[in-house]
Scaffold this active site. Sequence first.
Site, PDB file in Angstrom:
ATOM      1  N   GLU A   1       0.816  -1.215   0.000  1.00 24.73           N
ATOM      2  CA  GLU A   1       0.000   0.000   0.000  1.00 24.73           C
ATOM      3  C   GLU A   1       0.852   1.269   0.000  1.00 24.73           C
ATOM      4  O   GLU A   1       0.374   2.329  -0.412  1.00 24.73           O
ATOM      5  CB  GLU A   1      -0.972  -0.011   1.192  1.00 24.73           C
ATOM      6  CG  GLU A   1      -2.075  -1.053   1.000  1.00 24.73           C
ATOM      7  CD  GLU A   1      -2.969  -1.251   2.218  1.00 24.73           C
ATOM      8  OE1 GLU A   1      -4.145  -1.580   2.025  1.00 24.73           O
ATOM      9  OE2 GLU A   1      -2.497  -1.105   3.371  1.00 24.73           O
TER      10      GLU A   1
ATOM     11  N   ASP B   1     -11.922  -6.627  -3.112  1.00 23.17           N
ATOM     12  CA  ASP B   1     -12.784  -7.826  -3.013  1.00 23.17           C
ATOM     13  C   ASP B   1     -14.141  -7.373  -2.505  1.00 23.17           C
ATOM     14  O   ASP B   1     -14.314  -6.217  -2.156  1.00 23.17           O
ATOM     15  CB  ASP B   1     -12.161  -8.842  -2.040  1.00 23.17           C
ATOM     16  CG  ASP B   1     -11.980  -8.254  -0.653  1.00 23.17           C
ATOM     17  OD1 ASP B   1     -10.911  -7.694  -0.389  1.00 23.17           O
ATOM     18  OD2 ASP B   1     -12.939  -8.287   0.144  1.00 23.17           O
TER      19      ASP B   1
HETATM   20  N1  ADE Z   1      -9.422  -5.275   3.295  1.00 25.03           N
HETATM   21  C1  ADE Z   1      -9.639  -5.629   2.015  1.00 25.03           C
HETATM   22  N2  ADE Z   1     -10.593  -6.563   1.937  1.00 25.03           N
HETATM   23  C2  ADE Z   1     -11.007  -6.815   3.202  1.00 25.03           C
HETATM   24  C3  ADE Z   1     -11.956  -7.691   3.770  1.00 25.03           C
HETATM   25  N3  ADE Z   1     -12.677  -8.506   3.008  1.00 25.03           N
HETATM   26  N4  ADE Z   1     -12.094  -7.699   5.110  1.00 25.03           N
HETATM   27  C4  ADE Z   1     -11.352  -6.862   5.881  1.00 25.03           C
HETATM   28  N5  ADE Z   1     -10.435  -6.029   5.393  1.00 25.03           N
HETATM   29  C5  ADE Z   1     -10.253  -5.994   4.060  1.00 25.03           C
END
Ligand code: ADE
Length: 230
Positions: free
Chosen positions: A12, A196
């Site tokens: 990041e 996601d």
């Molecule tokens: N950061 C990126 N995706 C995530 C997720 N599914 N749960 C928690 N933090 C995240």
Amino acid sequence: MKIAIMGAMPEEIAPILKKLGTYKTTKYADNEYYESTYNGVEVVVAYSKIGKVFSTLTVSTMIQYFKCDTLLFSGVAGGINPDLKIGDLIVATKLAQHDLDITAFGHPMGFVPGGSVFVEADKDLIALSKEVASELGKTVQEGVIATGDQFVHDSKVKDNIVKHFNADALEMEGASVAVVCKSLEVPFFILRAISDTADTDASFSFDEFMESSAIISAEFIMKMVDKIVR
Ligand code: ADE
């Protein structure tokens, strides 16, 4: 002015360090901090490691030890709002800790006495992000970000977070950073690009898109820095 630019994972902040070119590395409190000057303005960059505790330590260090007076967070998040697709950007208007639970004593989720369920991000920095977005011709959604010490990969957990916080995205550091910045009166801005959608295939999607989404977020953050230092 001294700007803190923070992420949770090396990926990041890597695009940010690349853009800065040269920097001085300082080890402090079991972490590394990268100090540089960008267009005449001092910046300190660090990744905290994942989660609320490590991010609290890092943001506190950046403010109290390195004396940063503005904080920008760049990283990835799981999307909840169906309008958010992989790679889309979300700016946090307010943040909450979705796993802070003393409901047994009649309090709402995310609340403890002396605190508040939501912490609002700095309105001027959000306004600045709108200018940057329009200059880039980019759509950047604003919304609620929910934070917890949990990688969410279950739509039931996601639904519960929506029920309590009406969140648009979730991640693992934003709300703790927000609490520290608010308490120490440092304006902050939290930006995330979706990696996601926090359901059953979230871990696969995260592995595939985390790096590319982290770059999208970091590039936008550096455009904001360009505007701040101008
Ligand atoms: N950061 C990126 N995706 C995530 C997720 N599914 N749960 C928690 N933090 C995240």
